[in-house]
Scaffold this active site. Structure first.
Site, PDB file in Angstrom:
ATOM      1  N   LYS B  78       0.845  -1.205   0.000  1.00 38.01           N
ATOM      2  CA  LYS B  78       0.000   0.000   0.000  1.00 38.01           C
ATOM      3  C   LYS B  78       0.875   1.247   0.000  1.00 38.01           C
ATOM      4  O   LYS B  78       1.926   1.275   0.658  1.00 38.01           O
ATOM      5  CB  LYS B  78      -0.910  -0.037   1.239  1.00 38.01           C
ATOM      6  CG  LYS B  78      -2.019   1.005   1.248  1.00 38.01           C
ATOM      7  CD  LYS B  78      -2.907   0.880   2.503  1.00 38.01           C
ATOM      8  CE  LYS B  78      -4.028   1.919   2.491  1.00 38.01           C
ATOM      9  NZ  LYS B  78      -4.894   1.838   3.694  1.00 38.01           N
ATOM     10  N   SER B 158     -10.000   2.240   2.707  1.00 35.72           N
ATOM     11  CA  SER B 158      -9.021   2.927   1.891  1.00 35.72           C
ATOM     12  C   SER B 158      -8.035   1.995   1.189  1.00 35.72           C
ATOM     13  O   SER B 158      -7.399   2.406   0.233  1.00 35.72           O
ATOM     14  CB  SER B 158      -8.217   3.890   2.765  1.00 35.72           C
ATOM     15  OG  SER B 158      -7.415   3.180   3.692  1.00 35.72           O
ATOM     16  N   SER B 182     -10.475   0.042   6.972  1.00 39.53           N
ATOM     17  CA  SER B 182      -9.829   0.166   5.664  1.00 39.53           C
ATOM     18  C   SER B 182      -9.180  -1.111   5.139  1.00 39.53           C
ATOM     19  O   SER B 182      -8.763  -1.152   3.986  1.00 39.53           O
ATOM     20  CB  SER B 182      -8.769   1.274   5.697  1.00 39.53           C
ATOM     21  OG  SER B 182      -9.385   2.532   5.626  1.00 39.53           O
TER      22      SER B 182
END
Lengths: 503, 495
Positions: B78, B158, B182
């Site tokens: 990420k 997210s 998330s």
């Protein structure tokens, strides 16, 4: 140990148009913690390094970087708290104080608003022999210093140096117990002295390692006593804070100016606005730094990157066990054990190095004589040459050895002064140097007796005068010393004069 | 035979150790899939050179017999993780071009274990969002589509890039971070597994902070076993993160016994919300039956302060974010606005931050600044902290009463279309986190497991919540649920 008692001084009074005014002062001292590394990073705190060379990633607030508490800084804060006889909080916590400025990379300063590491304590501020103010300490908290912004290096650009960013500061907050400019300066000096004794702050005010925010207000006589009874601030006037003072002289001047400014406003029918002010030493006045509208809203909240700081009583006890003797105790001991005057004890305990030097000299000798020599000869000479006690060319052992020669009557006082000079410039063993330079007091009583007998015979009127007034016997001593070229031991001569004259 | 990029970590581990495939070939398979998957917009900084170098090193270790579980496993990272020398922007323009000179603890641990980084994955800007529509890189698209419909769907957020990449087999697994859901919400939206560990289990050092007291990194994987393997490699005390716990990390994979007989599963009545689709309720009921059939005891429980969790979260998280994001000021790194003649420090801040931060980030900074400001602090921030303590206590009481794990839906719906919610009331978007934020507020471990498809053919997940530091037990419950659900659906390849 000698227990010293003190009475409180009178507050500073400024005469107004209708009545007198009194001053009420509270201080926040920012003291840089003596530590090799910063409060939350391993970066060096060394001064004078290349700009931006002592900066860890967390100091520069790089993304994802996290603070880790430097345990030594905590220890230093605890030690400082113990030195101020303060409450040590076993649980404290760090908060963020949020504001934007380029020398504050994180956009917040990590501080301790809600739960400081040190609670209430006190400092005894001596103003004259037997006169001292007890200033209550409200708290000490740890916080990060900011970096340095430089706006005058380039016409269009500003620069920042992060070397100082994140260095540990102790903010020492007093109650409004200080009652005049001189007291304020004395308070800062005393605090500085204690911190230097403890080794927790070097007290270097010139480099900003110890600086003060001074809160000043004025009130009518009697109001302060009401505040003290109730601890209700409404009895006091509105205060203004003078920021970032790092000179004792300017602190006094700023307080005096600020008090008179406030009095003038009130007597003109106005009211003092609570605000932050700066002192301009060139103009000798304070001016507003920011008004209420521009006042920062710091949005304090607990720093989520740090868990509450928990320390153990055993650890605090361990630190307490290694505490050095502090100025008040040392002074009392010097007065008690060595019979020093208040003044001499103050001078000798001002710095821990001086006190240690004195003690080494005085150990096993006459304390008063040692104090005289250390203060008058040694300090006088050091001051003249601008040297620190640590750089003294004459060691405590040398000075002590010299005092031994003097005490044994092997040299006279006059010789001692010469010998001191020799030790200062040449060094060496005092006894050897005395011998080498032919310094030897005349202790041959025969020679002294002969000189004295001649004097007595030649001056019968002086003999009569001395018999009436014993003080006048000193004339014979002086004359004998003169006759022996200063080599006779005055004590021996004195004793013989007294005996011969039957005093 | 499927291509290696679609393998699980466990399968790849076995093949690598047996020498059936090399780490380089496995990595190549993923790199090919990534290049073919540009339409998903999941990988935003590809690092094939690093990947192949790491793969070669992994092969050497495999050959030498020094191969930890993650050795040679190609992963997506990420964008929130700082990776040395590789763009790490938190999907924000304000960090445009930022390449850290340091490696996050999590990626360091993964690389030390021999894992391979394929590249950086998109996400909502600063991890603020539930749909991956706030990234500076543009939207991430889910590999899933509704039956007979080509509408581009959200992978959730997210960690949407991570979810999309794992679901589309662009990598074997990916790192995610979870502040309010998330990891778990995008995992549920894309039919994969995602676990948020106990707060303090995984170091936050080198992970761009959103809300420090809630942020926690975790794995996003194709199976519960993979989550266990991956989590082991990420976890552990880090002296550089003061909030990381000095607690031993057990072998999570060894906890996967498949036996939950006699365990007590709590079903919190407060999670039965009005307006939740019947399909979600039905799925939840199926999950309950699956665990009951496995020998667990199902217990109705109450977590009375649940309804205050979402508002409390949307006070605390923005408050911390408003402070955490203050460092992006244009002074030291990242974006700085071009200034006009006469502009000063204030203009530099205002222009830089207005240009660098997207709308949602700006909104949360403003909300956070407001709730911390003088006069509002007690009404908002302090009250939210109190609520947080009560929510934590709710869980503590339930666990103290003997509950082993709590089963809830993971999301209030299946994936929605990109653009369907983003333009509407932001609060509607925030409702996506309704089942997940409690877990962050309480610092507990939570896992999302894919359990079925809805009528539109989209994945739905269930969430299991465990006791603090009991990720092994939690994963075992998830493992049972996974086996019972038998979820094997994959998105039909259209990209």
């Amino acid at each position: 140990m000698l227990d010293l008692t003190y009475t409180a001084p009178k507050p500073k009074v400024i005469a107004g148009a209708k009545h007198d005014w009194e001053l009420v002062i509270g201080m926040e001292i920012h003291a840089q913690v003596s530590s090799n590394a910063k409060l939350f990073s391993g970066a060096s705190t060394q001064v004078g390094a290349e700009p931006n060379s002592n900066v860890a990633f967390v100091d520069a607030a790089m993304p994802g970087m996290l603070p880790v508490i430097n345990e030594f800084c905590i220890e230093q804060a605890v030690r400082s708290g113990l030195g101020l006889k303060a409450q040590i909080n076993l649980v404290s916590a760090f908060d963020r104080k949020n504001y934007f400025y380029p020398d504050l990379p994180q956009g917040y300063q990590i501080s301790q608003l809600y739960h400081p590491i040190v609670g209430e304590g006190e400092v005894l501020v001596e103003l004259a022999p037997g006169v001292a103010r007890r200033v209550r300490i409200e708290r000490i908290h740890l916080e990060q210093d900011a970096g340095k912004s430089i706006h005058d290096m380039d016409p269009t650009m500003s620069f920042v140096d992060f070397n100082r960013t994140g260095v540990a500061l102790m903010e020492i907050v007093s109650r409004p117990d200080i009652r005049g400019p001189e007291e304020a300066a004395a308070y800062v000096s005393k605090l500085r002295q204690i911190l230097r004794y403890l080794g927790t702050c070097d007290g270097d005010m010139q480099h900003g390692n110890l600086r003060a925010d001074v809160n000043v207000s004025v009130c009518k006589p009697g109001q302060y006593e009401k505040y003290q009874e109730t601890q209700d601030f409404s009895h006091l006037g509105t205060r203004c804070e003078i920021k970032n003072m790092n000179s004792l002289r300017f602190i006094q001047a700023a307080i005096d100016y600020e008090a008179r400014r406030q009095i003038a406003i009130i007597e003109d029918g106005g009211s003092v606005m609570q605000e932050t002010r700066l002192y301009d030493p060139d103009k000798g006045e304070t001016r507003s730094m920011r008004s209420k509208e521009e006042a920062h809203d710091y949005r304090y909240f607990p720093c989520p990157d740090l868990l509450p700081l928990e320390i153990e009583q055993a650890w605090v006890d361990q630190i307490a066990a290694t505490m050095p003797e502090l100025p008040d105790a040392k002074k009392a001991r010097f007065m008690g054990d060595f019979g020093l005057t208040d003044y001499d004890a103050n001078v000798l305990t001002a710095e821990v190095d001086s006190a240690a030097f004195f003690e080494a000299v005085a150990q096993g000798r006459d304390g008063k004589i040692a104090a005289n020599w250390v203060i008058n000869e040694l300090f006088g000479r050091l001051n003249k040459e601008g040297r620190a006690i640590a750089d003294s060319p004459v060691s405590a052992a040398q000075l002590g050895g010299m005092l031994d020669l003097l005490a044994k009557g092997e040299i006279t006082g006059k010789m001692a002064k010469d010998l001191f000079e020799i030790l200062w410039t040449e060094g060496g063993d005092p006894a050897e140097q005395a011998a080498k330079h032919g310094m030897k007091a005349v202790t041959d009583t025969g020679a002294i007796e002969k000189a004295l007998d001649e004097l007595i015979a030649a001056n019968p009127d002086q003999v009569e005068k001395a018999k009436v007034n014993a003080k006048l016997a000193g004339w014979f001593t002086g004359q004998v010393l003169k006759a022996t070229g200063g080599k006779a031991n005055p004590a021996v001569v004195n004793a013989m004069v007294a005996q011969k004259l039957g005093l | 035979m499927t291509t290696p990029n679609s393998w699980t970590i466990a399968a790849a581990r076995e093949a690598l150790r047996k020498g059936e495939i090399s780490a380089v070939d496995l990595t190549m398979s993923c790199l090919t899939a990534i290049d073919a998957g540009d339409g998903l917009n999941a990988f935003v900084h590809k690092t094939p050179e690093i990947a192949l170098e790491q793969a070669r090193a992994a092969d050497a270790r495999l050959k030498a017999g020094d191969a930890p579980a993650m050795c040679g496993i190609p992963l997506g990272i990420k964008d929130l993780f700082c990776t040395k020398g590789v763009p790490s922007q938190a999907a924000s323009n304000i960090l445009k071009g930022f390449k850290p000179e340091y490696e996050s603890t999590v990626t360091t641990k993964l690389f030390d274990a021999g894992a391979v980084m394929l590249g950086k994955l998109s996400m909502d800007e600063f991890a603020m969002g539930s749909s991956n529509e706030t990234a500076c890189y543009g939207n991430v698209v889910s590999p899933w589509r509704r039956k007979g419909d080509t509408t581009a769907l959200t992978p959730g957020g997210s960690s949407g890039g991570s979810a999309s990449a794992v679901a589309a087999d662009l990598c074997l697994a990916a790192t995610g971070t979870d502040t309010g859901g998330s990891i778990r919400q995008p995992a549920a939206f894309t039919g994969i597994t995602g676990i948020k560990p106990t707060y303090g289990r995984v170091s936050r050092w080198g992970v761009v902070a959103f809300a420090s007291s809630l942020d926690q990194a975790g794995p996003m994987t194709k199976s519960v076993r993979d989550a266990a393997i991956f989590l082991n490699a990420m976890s552990g005390h880090d002296p550089k993160d003061s909030t990381s716990a000095d607690i031993a990390v057990p072998d999570f994979e060894a906890a996967l016994t498949g036996d939950i007989r006699g365990k007590k599963i709590g079903i919190p009545r407060e999670y039965r919300l009005d307006g939740i689709p019947a399909e979600i309720d039905a799925l939840w009921q199926q999950g309950i039956e699956m665990l009951r059939d496995a020998g667990a005891e199902i217990v109705d429980i109450s977590l009375p302060h649940t309804k205050y969790a979402l508002p409390a979260y949307y006070v605390i998280a923005p408050a911390e974010a408003s402070s955490n994001l203050a460092r992006y000021d244009g002074v030291r790194y990242g974006h700085r606005a071009k200034l006009a003649q006469g502009d000063g420090i204030t203009e530099m801040y205002e222009k830089t931050r207005a240009e660098g931060f997207g709308k949602e980030v700006q909104r949360r900074i403003m909300v956070g600044t407001y709730v911390l400001s003088a006069g509002f602090y007690d009404a908002y921030y302090n009250r939210a902290r109190k609520v947080r303590a009560l929510i934590k206590r709710d869980f503590e009481q339930v666990f103290a009463a003997g509950i082993d794990a709590i089963l809830t839906p993971a999301t209030p719906s299946s994936a929605f279309g990109l653009g369907e919610i983003a333009s509407a009331d932001p609060v509607e978007m925030y409702l996506n986190d309704v089942f997940t934020v409690t877990v962050n507020l309480a610092g507990l471990p939570g896992i999302s497991v894919p359990v079925g498809l809805d009528a539109k053919g989209l994945p739905l997940g269930l969430q299991l919540i465990g006791k603090p530091w009991e990720e092994g037990d939690l994963l075992n419950h998830a493992y049972v649920l996974e086996r019972a659900a038998g979820f094997v659906s994959k998105p039909e390849k259209w990209w």
